[in-house]
Design a protein around this motif. Structure first.
Motif, short mmCIF file in Angstrom:
data_model
loop_
_atom_site.label_atom_id
_atom_site.label_comp_id
_atom_site.label_asym_id
_atom_site.label_seq_id
_atom_site.Cartn_x
_atom_site.Cartn_y
_atom_site.Cartn_z
N GLY A 225 0.67 -1.30 -0.01
CA GLY A 225 0.03 -0.09 -0.02
C GLY A 225 1.15 1.05 0.03
O GLY A 225 0.43 2.21 -0.52
N TRP A 275 -6.65 1.09 -1.98
CA TRP A 275 -6.45 -0.24 -3.01
C TRP A 275 -7.29 -1.47 -2.56
O TRP A 275 -7.35 -1.57 -1.49
CB TRP A 275 -5.08 -0.74 -3.50
N ARG A 276 -7.71 -2.16 -3.46
CA ARG A 276 -8.08 -3.57 -3.56
C ARG A 276 -7.42 -4.51 -4.51
O ARG A 276 -6.90 -3.88 -5.46
CB ARG A 276 -9.84 -3.51 -3.49
N THR A 277 -7.68 -5.61 -4.28
CA THR A 277 -7.10 -6.80 -5.47
C THR A 277 -7.91 -6.64 -6.47
O THR A 277 -9.20 -6.45 -6.45
CB THR A 277 -7.43 -8.11 -4.53
N ASP A 278 -7.19 -6.40 -7.45
CA ASP A 278 -7.77 -6.52 -8.92
C ASP A 278 -8.60 -7.51 -9.50
O ASP A 278 -7.99 -8.65 -9.06
CB ASP A 278 -6.69 -5.75 -9.84
N HIS A 289 -3.78 -11.75 -7.20
CA HIS A 289 -2.48 -11.81 -7.16
C HIS A 289 -1.95 -13.28 -7.57
O HIS A 289 -2.53 -14.36 -7.38
CB HIS A 289 -2.16 -11.58 -5.55
N TYR A 300 -3.57 -4.74 -8.44
CA TYR A 300 -4.37 -3.94 -7.56
C TYR A 300 -5.17 -2.67 -8.18
O TYR A 300 -5.01 -2.50 -9.36
CB TYR A 300 -3.64 -2.96 -6.43
N GLN A 301 -6.31 -2.48 -7.66
CA GLN A 301 -7.22 -1.34 -8.10
C GLN A 301 -7.58 -0.37 -7.30
O GLN A 301 -7.77 -0.87 -6.16
CB GLN A 301 -8.14 -2.30 -8.76
N HIS A 314 -5.93 0.65 -12.45
CA HIS A 314 -5.32 -0.89 -12.40
C HIS A 314 -3.69 -0.60 -12.46
O HIS A 314 -3.34 -0.01 -13.22
CB HIS A 314 -5.97 -1.55 -13.41
#
Length: 727
Positions: A225, A275-278, A289, A300-301, A314
């Protein structure tokens, strides 16, 4: 149903049971009589299994299983042919064979004797000038082959823990495997690949390179992050890919975890504010991931939209180690390497784009060499899922083997490393195309020797029973499923018999090796037409590699020479990992679930890490409908590369190189494309793909390495010694 009806039905069932018993007894009696009559037919000196089989309603293999003396000549001959067995060796007809045989028990068709490669002459060590061409040596006469045994060998005893490889089912069920997956083929793309805005970051020093700018960043604790937020503050226009060139931030808490992969998973899945996992978007983006102990990928997104209201950005966090070892190079040098790579690729592919990984780039470039017209304009169809699964289970990659005392001396006189230059590029000139054909033992036995040799030299994958010659005193040739945790080993003990799958190049090497031909029995096979689906792609990459390597050798600026050298390594990675991508391993999905929702973890998932808030898991998802899955290509190249470690002809120099052309006790280890010996040899080197590069030399006496770590330590010392001239 009332009780009376129930009792009557039981009585009828007992009667049916007795009738079945009688029928089975009668059938067994008829089968025994058939076996007796087949055996009696051997009294006729011109009795042939090919005529008896249809008369008996049996296959050729079943007739041979009943009476081995009826085996066709090609099945019972040895290499070289042996006289007919003495009368006392002729046995009475055996009991009728069971309807279904274990593959180890099944009769096999003996592969023909082939002309051996030139036997190794006594080559002196050449420590003073190991690259000098060898003196011409007369070809030695190969040792005679060990006497053969009947085709119906008993199955060897399996050791506990040995993996048993799958086989193709008998009959129509197995025949159905030999097809392509409907509506799935590799075709030329109808779109232009889009480039991604990329930056290069040394996570240890905080140096960021974006285009022609170099910035110094403060990355805090180095969490994902923090890296994302600091980079996006420094580059407000946004980036889509961040290459980490040094520092390995995903290893920062490695000491707190039992395994490196656990530390990486924890780093990737730690909370990243904003951010969050794409979850993925578009056909060329992967979701989630990728947890790898050394080269992970974080996707990440942003969790909020930009000022225009568009969706969040992204971005990928990747290790540049996927492409090459930076050897401490500055991020600006790494950027220059990618610029050189992009430029040289564009000379062959005007629309080339350097994608996130070498495997993605390699496969994308290959699709752009698929013919738009002509024989393969409709693309290359993908094999059935069953055959893809079989290749996945039976076709290993590089040979990794450490040979320890007493097979090598306790004290080595030296450790010499030979590494095959750009090895896989040597073996892409021919690959499998067309609809695969099944070649059973029966079919193989009916072929002429010319047809058999052509098949073994072609693009095939063979289920074979192998017997190490009784006179054998060298390293193993063919891979076998290994006991325990190891995937493959290479049996070399004289008289050992084992069943395995092997590619055509290795089977051919076993039959033509310069010492003694091995006994190979064909149990089943997958045979393709020969084609060149990878040749154009490979030639272009080899040209790119050669040009960059030459630029690195002559450039006067050391920094630019380093960039060119890194770019040439990147081209090597494109071909190497591009071939690996064709193998299409079954996919594994990694996911996270809050501890409060533990019941939502998929039932078939494996828990790989957890903390007070999150459970990290992974589960297999099998084979995807990947239009570029061609495990038959990867398997053929890997087999050829393993074979070349044993024996390879240098046509320009009319000589042979490889492990089978040196004394057995001098071979210390194999490691993918490298060979480790106890003495240097005058093998020619022209800098071409597949040539043996004299890469390290450490003078002894040295204790023989007992572990892989020991070998790697000696290897590194040998490379340093050769570079500094202190070997």
């Amino acid at each position: 149903m009332d009780a009376k009806t129930y009792t009557a039905a039981l009585g009828e069932l007992r009667t049916l049971r007795d009738d079945i018993k009688k029928a089975r007894a009668a059938l067994a009696k008829l089968e025994a009589e058939r076996a007796r009559r087949i055996a009696a037919l051997t009294a006729h000196d011109k009795a042939k299994a090919e005529r008896i089989a249809p008369a008996a309603g049996l296959s050729l293999a079943e007739v041979v299983a009943l009476v081995p003396a009826l085996a066709p000549e090609v099945l019972s001959a040895t290499a070289p042919p042996t006289p007919a067995p003495a009368p006392q060796e002729q046995e009475a007809a055996p009991e009728p064979a069971p309807a279904a045989l274990e593959m180890d028990d099944a009769p096999g068709a003996l592969a023909p004797a082939l002309t051996p490669a030139r036997a190794p002459a006594a080559q002196p060590a050449a420590a003073e000038n190991p690259s000098a061409p060898p003196a011409a040596a007369p070809a030695a006469t190969p040792a005679p082959a060990a006497p053969g045994r009947a085709a119906t060998l008993p199955a060897p005893a399996r050791r506990d823990g040995t993996r048993v490889l799958p086989s193709v089912p008998e009959g129509p069920e197995g025949d159905r495997w030999f097809t392509h997956t409907p509506n799935l083929a590799s075709t030329h793309p109808n779109f232009t690949q889009q480039a991604r805005s990329t930056v290069f970051l040394d996570a240890a020093s905080g140096v960021l390179v974006h285009r022609d700018r170099t910035l110094q960043l403060a990355l805090g604790s180095g969490s994902a992050g923090e890296i994302l937020n600091v980079v996006f503050n420094a580059v407000p226009e946004g980036v889509e890919r961040i290459y980490i060139t040094g520092g390995d931030p995903w290893h920062r808490d490695a000491a707190r975890h039992p395994y490196l992969k656990d530390a990486v998973a924890a780093w990737l899945n730690a909370p990243a504010p904003g951010w969050r996992t794409d979850t993925g978007r578009g056909k060329d983006r992967l979701a989630g991931h990728f947890v790898h102990p050394r080269h992970p990928v974080g996707r990440y997104q942003r969790t909020h939209s930009d000022e225009s209201g568009a969706g969040g950005q992204h971005v990928e966090l990747r290790s540049v180690g996927e492409w090459f070892d930076v050897d401490g190079a500055h991020p600006a040098t790494v950027r220059d390497a990618f610029r050189l790579l992009w430029g040289v690729l564009r000379s062959h592919w005007p629309d080339a784009v350097v994608m996130g990984s070498p495997s993605q780039t390699g496969r994308d470039l290959w699709t752009r060499t698929i013919p738009a017209r002509g024989q393969h304009a409709d693309g290359y169809p993908v094999l059935s899922e069953e055959l893809r699964g079989l290749f996945h289970a039976t076709a290993g990659q590089g040979r990794t083997e450490l040979i320890t005392p007493p097979r090598v001396p306790e004290q080595l006189p030296a450790l010499v490393e030979y590494d095959r230059t750009f090895a896989y590029a040597k073996h892409t000139w021919k690959s499998a195309v067309g609809t695969p054909r099944r070649v059973t033992a029966t079919t193989f036995a009916t072929w002429s020797q010319k047809e058999q040799v052509k098949a073994l030299f072609g693009c095939g994958h063979w289920h074979v029973r192998v017997t190490v010659p009784d006179t054998w005193d060298h390293v193993g040739i063919l891979p076998a499923p290994a006991p325990g945790d190891r995937a493959w080993h290479y049996p070399s003990t004289p008289g050992t018999t084992f069943t395995t799958w092997a590619g055509g190049p290795e089977v051919y090497t076993a039959l033509t090796n310069p010492l003694t031909p091995w006994k190979i029995e064909i149990l089943d096979g997958i045979l393709f037409d020969d084609g060149k689906p990878l040749d154009d792609w490979s030639k272009k990459l080899k040209d790119c590699w050669a040009r960059l390597a030459a630029q690195a050798a002559v450039h006067g600026d050391e920094t630019q020479a380093t960039a060119a050298r890194l770019a040439s390594r990147a081209v090597r990675a494109i071909l190497l990992y591009g071939i690996g991508a064709f193998a299409q391993r079954p996919r594994t999905v990694t996911g996270t679930t809050p501890r409060t929702l533990e019941r939502d973890v998929p039932a078939d998932a494996e828990i790989i890490a957890f903390d007070d808030e999150t459970i990290t898991w992974q589960r297999p998802t099998g084979f995807a409908r990947d239009p570029h899955a061609h495990p038959e290509w990867a398997a053929g190249i890997w087999s050829a590369a393993r074979s070349a470690l044993l024996s390879q002809r240098m046509r320009e120099d009319d000589t042979f190189v490889g492990a089978l052309h040196v004394p057995a006790a001098s071979v210390v280890a194999f490691r993918t494309d490298a060979l480790y010996l106890t003495a240097a040899h005058p093998w020619p080197y022209h800098g071409q793909p597949g040539d043996y590069l004299y890469k390290g030399h450490l003078t002894g006496p040295l204790p023989a390495p007992a572990t892989e770590d020991d070998l790697l330590a000696l290897r590194d010392a040998g490379r340093t010694a050769l570079t500094t001239g202190s070997q």
